[in-house]
Structure formats: structure tokens, C-alpha cells
Design an enzyme around this catalytic site. Structure first.
Site, PDB file in Angstrom:
ATOM      1  CE1 TYR A  38      61.893  57.582  23.905  1.00 47.80           C
ATOM      2  CE2 TYR A  38      63.369  55.850  23.060  1.00 47.80           C
ATOM      3  CZ  TYR A  38      63.100  56.838  24.035  1.00 47.80           C
ATOM      4  OH  TYR A  38      64.074  57.494  24.544  1.00 47.80           O
ATOM      5  CE  LYS A  93      44.906  60.125  52.572  1.00 47.61           C
ATOM      6  NZ  LYS A  93      43.795  60.623  52.901  1.00 47.61           N
ATOM      7  CD  GLU A 135      46.545  63.339  52.325  1.00 48.80           C
ATOM      8  OE1 GLU A 135      45.837  63.716  51.579  1.00 48.80           O
ATOM      9  OE2 GLU A 135      46.057  63.042  53.569  1.00 48.80           O
ATOM     10  N   GLY A 195      45.028  72.540  63.691  1.00 43.81           N
ATOM     11  CA  GLY A 195      45.821  72.550  62.762  1.00 43.81           C
ATOM     12  C   GLY A 195      45.043  72.624  61.309  1.00 43.81           C
ATOM     13  CB  ALA A 196      45.934  70.826  58.229  1.00 39.50           C
ATOM     14  CG  ASN A 285      42.616  58.416  60.469  1.00 34.58           C
ATOM     15  OD1 ASN A 285      41.723  57.590  60.981  1.00 34.58           O
ATOM     16  ND2 ASN A 285      42.150  59.492  59.641  1.00 34.58           N
ATOM     17  CG  ASN A 317      41.008  62.829  53.859  1.00 34.81           C
ATOM     18  OD1 ASN A 317      41.232  61.557  53.715  1.00 34.81           O
ATOM     19  ND2 ASN A 317      41.808  63.514  54.579  1.00 34.81           N
TER      20      ASN A 317
END
Ligand code: NDP
Ligand code: PYR
Ligand code: MG
Length: 414
Positions: A38, A93, A135, A195-196, A285, A317
Site C-alpha cells: 500500500y 460461474k 451471462e 433466443g440467445a 436448465n 457451456n
């Protein structure tokens, strides 16, 4: 309360709340340590970074740090439950990044009013990190958000639900079709969801050889066709000139079903309509489009995969995002391009054809895993994933000129 539900809540609550914490990498015990860590010592790297931003990779944790960023608008298949409710998934994740690829990851949940506000928030903090993993952001906003952030950020930005899912789906699909004696060029594919994940999965399957006109995509209103006037630009790319309107219409003689939509939307009767030796990826999921027990009860010639850890063939994924970021960050790639994605597909795919290490069998609690209907894709805990995927991705980044490196570091991932 079910035993499993209680165990899941207990796992998250104790011994401390949540799944991640921060650890120190330098001594911080003595006055001398603190003077370096520091004030006054910290001023030296500050000046170095101000003089050259690349020095952030040398003097801070940036190069091994990923931000997992969500707004909670498409939390798994649970829907738009808001940013804070997405935190357990984003911490999850981060846990997977660390466990499987040694990457530090921190979750960031963003509350926002407009899409621009979200984009600005992420763009303004992006330099803190080596990479940005977006995400559980719903379509269609996710497409604009990712494209705009790729333009504005100097570090790789990757929407996992699009590309991570697509890479793993393509790897599993190419293997599954081979086992079933079919070829990607001449299969009819039903995609439940628009969708995505759906759009990215289908685009990558097309890059791998699938024919766009043999893909039938469905949303909540049924088949996406050219006479609908309610289609977003991404749905329009998959509009078929067809009279088919329902799931049952398109499932007749179809070879492949990919579910990236919601729970229990595929009735066994529809599954029975498919061609012999079909491939069914029910990837929603936590609850798939059809329960594997129900699917296997309906017919015995199918390959069945889900997104879950507790059934064979986990198409999720997690088999991609830790490793694609590992490779990208290790060669400081500025982006994750198509060549890197295809390299990941091939690397993931190839592992399933090889003998499985004892440690993986033990972790999976099985005696044997052999390439075939019950094993088309490697297990997440397979240590070869990190070595092979990261290396292939890093090499592809160098080959395509998105890394400042001329070659992989000596002995990388060996
Ligand atoms: N296994 C894996 O690795 C992954 C799995 N997924 C799963 O895919 C699903 C979608 O995620 P994502 O693409 O990010 O979310 P999006 O919100 O971007 O897309 C959801 C899509 O699913 C459609 N949909 C939802 N419910 C139904 C239904 N009952 N019948 C038909 N279509 C339906 C929606 O239709 P409409 O457009 O009409 O609203 C929409 O097109 C989730 O269940 C998620 O868990 C996602 C990423 C990875
Ligand atoms: C696995 C994942 O990212 C999802 O279901 O959204
Ligand atoms: Mg997700």
C-alpha cells in the site's frame, strides 16, 4: 421441503454464505509488507500503468481476472427474475472458472433501465478485467449488448449463453450424429427456443455444415415462418417458407431436436414422430424440455443429452467458457473470434473419442465411459479440457492476429 432442495440451500448457506471469496497473493504481515503493498510502495506500479496501460498485466491481477456480468433477465430457464436473484448463478460461474481453469472471476449484477445504460456500465469498468463473460441476458437485447461491447472494449467480450452453448452443442452434435450414422449436411433440425442460445447454436451448426432451410425454429408462438409479422431480426434469419405451424408438424421425421427454451415442452408423443436414431439435446436448465426417463421410455434408439450434471451427456457451456477464456487471456487476445470458437469445438469434440482417465471415472462415479450413445462429450472435470481447449484457442488467436504474441509460450499447457 425435498431433501435435494434443502441440500442445495445448505450448500449455498454454510459454512459461509456464497461460493467464492478473495485470497491474497502477497505477504501482508509486517510494516514492511504494508509499505510495499500500500502506501508508499503502491505508487510505483500506479505510475508505471499511467505511463503504459499494458503494465496493468504486469503489476495487477487484471490478466487472470474475468468479470461475470448479468442483468438477470434470462436466469437459466427460470426467466427474468432480476439482477440480485442471478447472483448464485454468477457466483457459480466464478466457481467454475476457478475450479476448472484457475481463472479468478468476480460476479457483477447490474440494475439498469435502458440497454444503453447497461452497455455504458460494462464499458466503463471493462479495463479492470482481462475479459468479460456476459451471462443470462435475454434476447433480443443480448445481441446488441454483445456487439456494442465488443466494439467498445479492449478486452474479449463473450456472451456465454450464445457462444459457449453453441460451441458445446456443436461439439456434442457432431459426435452424436456420427454415433447415429448421420451427417450434419443432411439432417433436419428442430430448435425449440429462439433466443440467445438458440440463435447462436443454429448459426454455429450452419457453419459446421447444417442447411439453414432444414432448420425449423420455434418460439412460444410455434414455428417461425415467413408469413409471421412479429419476428425480430434474429428470428427472421430462421423463418422458413413452410405451412408447418406446430411442434408436431415439424417433428415428423426430424433427425435432431435441440431444446434451449424451457421445461417440459417436448411431449413423448412428439418424440415418437422423429426419424429413426434421433439426437435429442434437451438443454434447458435446471429442467430439460423432456426428462431423460420419459424420453428413453418413448423410444430406445435415441441419443439423449441435457444441460445437467446428474445425467449422461451433459451439454452445458461449462465445457467451454473456463477454457476459451483461459486460452484467450494467456495470449492477451483482444477478442474471441470465429476461428477460436471452431478450434474450441474441435478440441472438445476430440477428447470424447479417447480413453478416459481414471480420475474422471472416479469423479463421475462410473466404471467406464466409452465413445457412444451414453458418452458423446467429455465430462467437465476432465483435465484434458483445459489443456487442449485453451491451447487450441490460444493458437488460433495467434494465427488470426488477435494476440500480440508471435508464438505460444514455451511448454504452454504441456
Ligand atoms: N445447457 C446449456 O449450456 C445452456 C442452456 N440454456 C438454456 O436455454 C434456455 C434459453 O436460454 P436463453 O437463450 O439464454 O434465453 P432467452 O430468453 O434469450 O431465450 C429464450 C427463448 O426460449 C423461448 N421459450 C421459452 N419458453 C418457451 C416455451 N415454453 N416454448 C417455446 N419456446 C419457449 C422464448 O420464446 P419467445 O421468443 O417467444 O419469448 C425465447 O425464444 C434456458 O432454459 C437456459 O437454461 C442456455 C444457455 C446454456
Ligand atoms: C448453463 C447456462 O448458462 C444456462 O442455462 O443459462
Ligand atoms: Mg447462462
Amino acid at each position: 421441503m425435498s431433501d435435494f432442495r434443502q441440500r442445495a440451500l445448505d450448500y449455498h448457506a454454510s459454512p459461509v454464505p456464497g461460493k467464492i471469496s478473495i485470497e491474497l497473493t502477497k505477504p501482508a504481515e509486517s510494516v514492511g509488507d504494508l509499505a510495499l503493498a500500500y502506501s508508499p510502495g503502491v505508487a510505483e506500479p500506479v505510475k508505471e500503468i499511467a505511463a503504459d496501460p499494458d503494465n496493468a498485466y504486469k503489476y495487477t491481477a487484471k490478466g487472470n481476472l474475468v468479470a461475470v456480468i448479468s442483468n438477470g433477465t434470462a436466469i437459466l430457464g427460470l426467466g427474468n427474475l432480476g439482477p440480485l436473484a442471478s447472483k448464485p448463478v454468477m457466483e457459480g460461474k466464478a466457481l467454475l472458472f476457478k475450479r476448472f481453469a484457475g481463472l479468478d472471476a468476480i460476479d457483477i449484477e447490474v440494475k439498469h433501465r435502458t440497454t444503453d445504460e447497461f452497455i455504458n456500465t460494462v464499458a466503463n469498468i471493462a479495463d479492470t478485467f482481462g475479459g468479460i463473460n456476459l451471462e443470462d441476458i435475454k434476447a433480443p437485447e443480448c445481441f446488441e449488448i454483445e456487439q456494442e461491447l465488443i466494439k467498445r472494449c479492449r478486452v474479449p467480450v463473450f456472451h456465454d449463453d450464445q457462444h459457449g452453448t453453441a460451441i458445446v452443442t456443436a461439439a456434442g452434435m457432431l459426435n452424436a450424429l456420427e454415433v447415429q450414422g448421420k451427417h450434419i449436411h443432411d439432417v433436419t433440425i428442430i430448435c425449440m427456443g429462439a433466443g440467445a442460445a438458440a440463435v447462436a447454436c443454429m448459426e454455429l451448426l450452419i457453419k459446421c455444415g447444417a442447411q439453414r432451410e432444414r432448420i425449423y425454429m420455434l418460439d412460444r408462438k410455434g414455428v417461425i415462418h415467413t408469413r409471421r409479422d412479429d419476428l425480430t431480426p434474429h428470428k427472421q434469419l430462421f423463418a422458413n417458407n413452410t405451412d408447418k405451424r406446430t411442434l408436431e408438424d415439424v417433428m415428423q421425421d426430424a433427425d435432431v431436436f435441440v431444446g434451449v427454451s424451457g421445461p417440459d415442452v417436448l411431449p413423448p408423443e412428439a418424440l415418437k414422430l422423429m426419424a429413426p436414431n434421433p439426437v435429442v439435446f434437451a438443454c434447458s436448465n435446471p429442467d430439460p424440455e423432456i426428462k431423460p426417463e420419459l424420453a428413453h421410455g418413448a423410444r430406445d434408439d435415441l441419443i439423449m443429452a441435457t444441460g445437467r450434471s446428474d445425467y449422461p451427456n451433459q451439454v452445458n457451456n461449462v465445457l467451454c467458457f473456463p477454457f476459451i477464456f483461459r486460452g484467450a487471456l494467456d495470449v492477451r487476445a483482444s477478442t474471441i473470434n470465429d476461428e477460436m470458437k471452431v478450434a474450441a469445438v474441435e478440441a472438445i469434440r476430440s477428447i470424447a473419442r479417447e480413453p478416459v482417465p481414471e480420475s474422471v471415472l472416479k469423479a463421475a462415479d462410473v466404471k467406464e465411459l466409452k465413445f457412444g450413445r451414453q458418452y458423446i462429450i467429455p465430462k467437465p472435470m476432465d483435465p484434458r479440457l483445459c489443456q487442449r481447449v485453451a491451447k487450441a484457442v490460444a493458437q488460433a488467436a495467434i494465427d488470426t492476429g488477435v494476440s500480440p504474441f508471435e508464438a505460444l509460450p514455451e511448454g504452454y499447457m504441456e
